[in-house]
Design a protein around this motif. Structure first.
Motif, PDB file in Angstrom:
ATOM      1  N   THR A 113       0.631  -2.047   1.692  1.00  0.00           N
ATOM      2  CA  THR A 113       0.487  -2.715   2.988  1.00  0.00           C
ATOM      3  C   THR A 113       1.756  -2.562   3.814  1.00  0.00           C
ATOM      4  N   ILE A 114       2.878  -2.726   3.168  1.00  0.00           N
ATOM      5  CA  ILE A 114       4.157  -2.660   3.880  1.00  0.00           C
ATOM      6  C   ILE A 114       4.515  -1.224   4.264  1.00  0.00           C
ATOM      7  N   SER A 123       2.605   1.574   4.461  1.00  0.00           N
ATOM      8  CA  SER A 123       1.605   2.446   5.069  1.00  0.00           C
ATOM      9  C   SER A 123       1.942   2.691   6.535  1.00  0.00           C
ATOM     10  N   PRO A 154      -1.742   1.487  10.708  1.00  0.00           N
ATOM     11  CA  PRO A 154      -1.978   0.041  10.669  1.00  0.00           C
ATOM     12  C   PRO A 154      -3.349  -0.353  10.125  1.00  0.00           C
ATOM     13  N   HIS A 209      -5.024   1.292   7.718  1.00  0.00           N
ATOM     14  CA  HIS A 209      -4.910   1.403   6.258  1.00  0.00           C
ATOM     15  C   HIS A 209      -4.120   0.229   5.696  1.00  0.00           C
ATOM     16  N   SER A 210      -3.093  -0.177   6.421  1.00  0.00           N
ATOM     17  CA  SER A 210      -2.299  -1.324   5.995  1.00  0.00           C
ATOM     18  C   SER A 210      -3.151  -2.584   5.928  1.00  0.00           C
ATOM     19  N   TYR A 240      -5.387  -2.386   2.834  1.00  0.00           N
ATOM     20  CA  TYR A 240      -4.627  -2.694   1.624  1.00  0.00           C
ATOM     21  C   TYR A 240      -4.370  -4.195   1.509  1.00  0.00           C
TER      22      TYR A 240
END
Length: 167
Positions: free
Chosen positions: A20-21, A23, A26, A28-29, A32
């Motif tokens: 999340t951090i 990636s 945004p 895809h983040s 996650y």
């Protein structure tokens, strides 16, 4: 069996949190982050807190993530449109982060642990008891959280508005 399941859920939680951090995309983040929320709900199920797990999935994986995705889409985050930040702005951000981290660390170090735990006779898995506790004893934090969510949503809309340049 439970220990293995705990380690698997913990690995999934940590992996999706780091993805999340780090990636670049945004969307895809956000995906996650949803996976991270589901693995945390799995931890709640392991603690035999079924109500909390379901509420966690509904609130975080549902409502909050939809709000975040709408915010990401409203802001139209394109690298081409992003202005380069000056060195002074970056230094100010690092200093602000350092100060906030220092204050949080000092707070955690100075916090006194509660030595004596009181056992409650009530079952907090009951929705009736949970509602009474939430809306009586924890009314102010509950309302503060709702105001915080409202302000963040208004801020996201204001940030997404395009300024018209007359001329």
């Amino acid at each position: 069996m439970m220990t293995t399941l705990f380690y698997i859920l913990s690995a999934i939680t940590l992996a999706t949190a780091f993805l999340t951090i780090f990636s670049k995309n945004p969307i895809h983040s956000a995906i996650y982050l949803v996976l991270c929320f589901f693995s945390i709900a799995g931890h709640y199920l392991m603690f035999n807190a079924q109500f909390l797990a379901i509420v966690h999935i509904i609130v975080y994986s549902g409502a909050i993530m939809i709000l975040m995705l709408f915010t990401i889409m409203l802001m139209n985050l394109n690298k081409e449109d992003e202005k380069n930040k000056s060195v002074l702005t970056r230094i100010a951000a690092v200093v602000a982060f350092g100060l906030v981290a220092f204050v949080l660390l000092a707070t955690f170090v100075k916090a006194q642990p509660q030595l004596e735990y009181k056992t409650a006779t009530e079952d907090f898995q009951s929705i009736k008891v949970l509602g009474k506790v939430l809306l009586n004893e924890y009314m102010v934090p509950f309302e503060t959280a709702s105001i915080l969510l409202l302000v963040s949503m208004i801020g996201a809309v204001l940030l997404s508005k395009k300024e018209h340049i007359n001329g």
